[in-house]
Design a protein around this motif. Structure first.
Motif, PDB file in Angstrom:
ATOM      1  N   LYS A 103       5.574 -29.576 -13.352  1.00  0.00           N
ATOM      2  CA  LYS A 103       5.558 -29.843 -14.783  1.00  0.00           C
ATOM      3  C   LYS A 103       5.344 -28.521 -15.508  1.00  0.00           C
ATOM      4  O   LYS A 103       4.427 -27.776 -15.160  1.00  0.00           O
ATOM      5  CB  LYS A 103       4.432 -30.809 -15.118  1.00  0.00           C
ATOM      6  N   LEU A 105       6.022 -26.149 -19.447  1.00  0.00           N
ATOM      7  CA  LEU A 105       6.325 -26.180 -20.876  1.00  0.00           C
ATOM      8  C   LEU A 105       7.492 -25.248 -21.134  1.00  0.00           C
ATOM      9  O   LEU A 105       7.569 -24.171 -20.537  1.00  0.00           O
ATOM     10  CB  LEU A 105       5.127 -25.700 -21.681  1.00  0.00           C
ATOM     11  N   LEU A 116       8.513 -32.959 -17.772  1.00  0.00           N
ATOM     12  CA  LEU A 116       7.750 -33.625 -16.724  1.00  0.00           C
ATOM     13  C   LEU A 116       8.429 -33.539 -15.367  1.00  0.00           C
ATOM     14  O   LEU A 116       7.791 -33.604 -14.346  1.00  0.00           O
ATOM     15  CB  LEU A 116       7.544 -35.095 -17.087  1.00  0.00           C
ATOM     16  N   MET A 173       1.457 -23.433 -14.755  1.00  0.00           N
ATOM     17  CA  MET A 173       0.078 -23.125 -14.431  1.00  0.00           C
ATOM     18  C   MET A 173      -0.055 -23.089 -12.916  1.00  0.00           C
ATOM     19  O   MET A 173       0.397 -23.994 -12.230  1.00  0.00           O
ATOM     20  CB  MET A 173      -0.811 -24.198 -15.010  1.00  0.00           C
TER      21      MET A 173
ATOM     22  N   VAL B 111       0.963 -29.366 -24.142  1.00  0.00           N
ATOM     23  CA  VAL B 111       0.311 -28.415 -23.238  1.00  0.00           C
ATOM     24  C   VAL B 111       0.291 -28.971 -21.817  1.00  0.00           C
ATOM     25  O   VAL B 111       0.511 -30.147 -21.596  1.00  0.00           O
ATOM     26  CB  VAL B 111      -1.146 -28.145 -23.669  1.00  0.00           C
ATOM     27  N   ILE B 112       0.048 -28.040 -20.891  1.00  0.00           N
ATOM     28  CA  ILE B 112      -0.187 -28.475 -19.519  1.00  0.00           C
ATOM     29  C   ILE B 112      -1.689 -28.468 -19.287  1.00  0.00           C
ATOM     30  O   ILE B 112      -2.384 -27.552 -19.744  1.00  0.00           O
ATOM     31  CB  ILE B 112       0.474 -27.512 -18.514  1.00  0.00           C
ATOM     32  N   ILE B 113      -2.181 -29.492 -18.643  1.00  0.00           N
ATOM     33  CA  ILE B 113      -3.594 -29.446 -18.291  1.00  0.00           C
ATOM     34  C   ILE B 113      -3.723 -29.505 -16.775  1.00  0.00           C
ATOM     35  O   ILE B 113      -2.868 -30.040 -16.078  1.00  0.00           O
ATOM     36  CB  ILE B 113      -4.403 -30.603 -18.918  1.00  0.00           C
ATOM     37  N   ILE B 125       1.155 -33.122 -18.232  1.00  0.00           N
ATOM     38  CA  ILE B 125       1.569 -32.657 -19.558  1.00  0.00           C
ATOM     39  C   ILE B 125       0.929 -33.555 -20.595  1.00  0.00           C
ATOM     40  O   ILE B 125       0.881 -34.774 -20.428  1.00  0.00           O
ATOM     41  CB  ILE B 125       3.093 -32.644 -19.664  1.00  0.00           C
TER      42      ILE B 125
END
Lengths: 494, 445
Positions: A103, A105, A116, A173, B111-113, B125
């Motif tokens: 996932k 952005l 996603l 991330m 945002v990504i967490i 997301i």
């Protein structure tokens, strides 16, 4: 039967001479035809919707079979090689490759959107995987991903206000503590649509080579598999997860104590070979899929299947969606079948009217020796013919409408739009209004890109049969009453 | 005048006498079929519309009250406010309009967490909305749908509230740390995710919000993007029905620098799609009534055909065509109105007890199935039947059917349908006017 047929046909031919009969017969035919058209329309549209959603899901989203891997590229590649070396498995496979999903952005022009299902796939996937190639419609650019390129959907492109050859930023991330941020700039190679707006929002593709530079090793590679026939997915799962070799030790430790002797010996004698050195059992070659299924249930009942050997088929993944859609379809079909049944009951009063109007004819026929049973048959045939005409008219016009459904709807939308536009123009003379917004039957944002229809001839046959049965039931009562007419009274009193 | 009244009463007695006389002796097919058709059809229509409204209302209310506010004020061309501008504008709007309950400066991010739990490696997301923590407390409708687990809506600078589906899917506890991706811009250039603490979880009842949304304080944006950019001001009114009026006045008051949209304008496509679904259902059910009407038509036609002689005698005795029409349509009119009343009552009764009725049916069917399984044990060993479930809660997010019946909509639909059905019975009756008594009585056909 011949005589009854002649009489019935004559009644039907001369139908125009009698106002009462012709009026109600016409209404019966129309009502039956309309309800059958309605049935065909609703069932075909639902079928088309389900079929196409599933097609998109299994070609693009879930693949036919997915083997989730928990390890690195090397291990997954080894596993894939093992599968391809297995003749029985590889015969079923049309395309197989490694992919991974994360996932991320995407950012461009100061706007950010989440993806996603950000997928890294083999660079040649679009070439090799015909199903994916066919289901994914290219709108702009090229349908391939090379190093540092990305393919995004039209919706995502619109959200980010980018075009082909523009650049987008990717934020991902990493999984280390403190969550290291990965930032990369990729070029948009192509813009696509799947035809299903909800899925479009989620998807973006990069190549595995780009993926390697983007993700660390901890995002595992899974195996995506396309089969020659997607209905074989269940069989593939069985073939894949059945243990090929069982050691004697394992046999005596687990299996022998768990089930009674007869079943066990039978199963092992049939499906497994005990080679000369007597240390293990090996799966027989050339077993049919039914035999394998038996063995599979045997093992899974004992809880002896390795959970890591499991594959995920498209059915597993889409079970909830599929059953929800089928539930909706069945509810709609049920309501429409009720409508059809009520429509066939119209025949009842029509046959009553016909019998009443023809009572003098019946009296003459009966006095000439026609038995009551044969009089019944005349009116039963009458009902059957009427419903047959209705069924044929309904089925043919239903099929025609389904063929041109999108065009017909567009035509109506056009008429409505012209009408609305005129009203809007008149409105603007008097008050300040917003811009004219077009009316659409099916908003593209929430459904598929157009209405797909999938005509199921079995269901049409089924509804025709139901209609016929109920029209026979409905014409039975007045037909029997017609048989009870007393000739002498009718001839005397008229 | 008096004579006329007496005449009319006599006429009424005549109509009722003749029309009711007919009903004795024989089974009254028309009355029964029309009555049951309308009652059954309307009851089902009311229930289906009620459920549909309930489900839609569930989505619509959350979309308006949580997602999009009643009115949103933005700058033209996607520009954002800074904190001071937003505060000034807020005061300005508060000063001018008394109908406003809350003005909430907000800002949206995707945002990504990542959870801090070591065994969990998954990214999620999130649609992150930064809101003014003081203003949000004034918004009564928002608080109504926004059920907090701990009930404390005080957003601190590094705390976040997650929807409970998300909260559960990342196995978090209150106080856990999660990392959020910062914005990509020079002022906020960071190589690490920004840590936030989960302060609470919320439940709205709409899956979209519970799964994909999170709320932080507007002041926490400083951690994420280095400065506080505000996308717009969400305005909540005391009464949502005023929104287009207030939006119009706001446009005049604020001038052309701002873009002002009501909730309806923002969600036009979505609401249109919902409305279309409802229209489709109503059309589908109208078909049932069309067929009920066709049935009535046939039955009445048959009746008149059989009573040709009676009608001729009445006519020969001096009854006018109008008398005959009224006599023969009285019962279908009565059946129509009684049927629609009963259907309406039955429908409302069923819809408000729909959950109980479903549980009841499920219990009965399951009881019957287990009995059957018990009885068949002798024949088939170990036979069991799957559990019968009408509404599978594991597939749909809602745990029950929220039912909502809009009175005017229902009554109008009822009237239209009843009118249509009753009208269909007038067509065959109208024909009796052409009947020539002498011919019928002479030939008896």
């Amino acid at each position: 039967m011949k005589l009854e047929n002649i009489i019935t046909l004559r009644y039907l031919k001369n139908i125009r001479n009698n106002n009462e009969i012709s009026g109600s017969s016409l209404i019966v035919i129309i009502v039956i035809a309309v309800s059958i058209i309605f049935f065909i329309a609703s069932v075909s549209i639902m079928n088309g919707y389900i079929y196409n959603i599933m097609r998109i899901q299994l070609e693009i989203d879930s693949y036919h079979v997915e083997i989730p891997a928990y390890t690195s590229f090397g291990d997954s590649a080894q596993l894939l090689e093992k599968i391809m070396n297995n003749k029985r498995l590889s015969n079923m496979i049309r395309y197989a490759g490694l992919f991974r999903e994360d996932k991320v952005l995407l950012t461009a022009n100061g706007r950010t959107t989440g993806i996603l299902k950000f997928r890294a796939i083999p660079g040649d996937a679009f070439l090799m995987d015909r199903g994916l190639n066919k289901s994914l419609t290219l709108l702009d650019g090229v349908k391939s991903v090379s190093l540092n390129e990305i393919m995004i959907s039209r919706r995502t492109a619109d959200k980010l206000a980018v075009n082909v050859d523009d650049h987008v930023y990717i934020t991902a991330m990493a999984s280390d503590r403190g969550a290291h941020i990965i930032l990369r700039r990729l070029k948009v190679a192509g813009i696509f649509t799947t035809g299903y707006a909800e899925l479009d929002e989620l998807l973006a593709y990069i190549s595995n080579s780009t993926g390697d530079s983007l993700f660390d090793d901890e995002t595992p590679y899974s195996i995506m598999i396309k089969l020659e026939n997607f209905n074989d997915a269940g069989n593939f799962a069985i073939l894949y997860s059945i243990p090929k070799v069982i050691t004697k030790q394992f046999y005596s430790d687990y299996i022998s104590g768990l089930i009674n002797k007869n079943d066990k010996d039978y199963l092992f004698a049939r499906y497994m070979i005990n080679p000369a050195d007597n240390s293990e059992y090996i799966l027989k070659n050339g077993l049919k899929i039914n035999e394998l299924k038996k063995l599979y249930t045997f093992f899974s009942n004992l809880g002896l299947l390795n959970p890591l050997d499991r594959v995920i088929t498209w059915k597993d993944k889409n079970e909830a969606t599929l059953s929800a859609l089928h539930f909706e379809k069945n509810v709609i079909a049920f309501i429409v079948i009720l409508v059809v049944i009520v429509a066939t009951l119209n025949i009842l009063s029509t046959i009553y009217i016909t019998a009443y109007e023809k009572r003098q004819d019946i009296a003459i026929l009966k006095s000439m020796g026609l038995s009551p049973a044969r009089v019944n048959a005349v009116f039963l045939l009458n009902g059957i013919y009427l419903s047959l005409i209705g069924i044929i008219a309904g089925v043919f016009s239903g099929l025609l409408i389904m063929m041109w459904l999108n065009e017909i709807l567009q035509f109506f939308a056009l008429i409505i739009n012209i009408f609305l536009w005129i009203i809007h123009r008149i409105e603007t003379f008097f008050i300040e209004t917003d811009k004219f917004s077009k009316f659409e039957f099916f908003s593209r944002d929430f459904y598929l890109d157009k209405i797909y229809t999938e005509i199921s001839y079995i269901e049409i046959l089924f509804i025709s049969f139901i209609t016929l049965v109920f029209s026979i039931i409905a014409s039975l009562i007045p037909a029997i009453r017609a048989g009870k007419i007393k000739p002498i009274e009718v001839i005397k009193n008229g | 005048m008096k004579n006329r009244i007496i005449y009319f009463i006599n006429k009424l007695r005549f109509w009722l006498f003749v029309s009711l006389k007919r009903q004795k002796g024989k089974k009254n097919l028309i009355f029964i079929s029309l009555f049951s058709g309308i009652t059954g059809g309307l009851a089902v229509l009311v229930v289906v519309l009620g459920i549909m409204n309930g489900l839609q209302e569930n989505h619509i209310s959350r979309r308006i009250e949580i997602g999009s506010y009643h009115i949103v004020v933005k700058k033209q061309k996607f520009k954002s406010f800074d904190l001071e501008e937003a505060q000034n504008l807020k005061e300005k709007i508060y000063g001018r309009f008394r109908e406003i309950q809350a003005v909430i400066p907000f800002s949206d991010r995707e945002v990504i967490i990542r959870s801090n739990k070591s065994f969990l490696d998954e990214l999620q997301i999130l649609k992150l909305r930064a809101v003014d923590p003081d203003e949000i407390k004034k918004d009564s409708k928002f608080l109504e749908y926004f059920e907090l687990t701990r009930g404390d809506l005080s957003l601190k600078d590094s705390s976040i509230i997650l929807g409970n589906e998300m909260y559960n899917s990342i196995f978090s506890d209150i106080g856990d740390q999660i990392y959020i991706t910062p914005d990509i811009s020079l002022s906020s250039f960071k190589l690490q995710g920004v840590p936030f603490y989960i302060a609470d979880s919320f439940k709205t009842g709409s899956y979209d919000y519970d799964r994909y949304w999170g709320f932080i304080s507007i002041y926490a944006l400083k951690n994420l993007s280095g400065r506080i950019d505000i996308d717009g001001l969400g305005i909540k009114l005391h009464n949502i029905n005023d929104s287009s009026k207030i939006a119009f006045r706001l446009k005049k008051f604020l001038g052309k620098d701002y873009e002002i949209e009501t909730a309806w304008e923002m969600n036009r496509g979505y609401f249109m799609a919902l409305r279309l679904e409802k229209t489709m259902i109503i059309v589908l059910f109208s078909l049932i009534f069309l067929i009920v009407a066709a049935n009535t038509y046939g039955a009445l036609k048959l009746k008149i055909l059989e009573k040709k002689t009676d009608i001729s005698i009445l006519k020969a005795l001096g009854a006018s065509s109008r008398d005959i029409e009224i006599i023969y349509s009285v019962e279908s009119v009565i059946a129509g109105f009684l049927g629609s009343l009963c259907g309406l009552a039955l429908g409302i009764l069923i819809s408000y007890n729909i959950n109980n009725i479903f549980t009841f049916i499920e219990t009965i069917v399951n009881g019957f199935l287990s009995l059957l399984a018990f009885a068949l044990q002798g024949l088939f060993r170990g036979i069991t039947f799957g559990k019968f479930i009408i509404y599978d809660k594991s597939i749909y997010y809602q745990s029950g059917f929220p039912v909502k019946i809009y009175f005017p909509e229902t009554v109008i639909t009822c009237l239209l349908i009843t009118g249509m059905t009753v009208l269909s019975s007038f067509i065959p009756v109208k024909r009796t006017g052409r009947l020539k008594p002498v011919e019928v009585l002479k030939n008896k056909s």
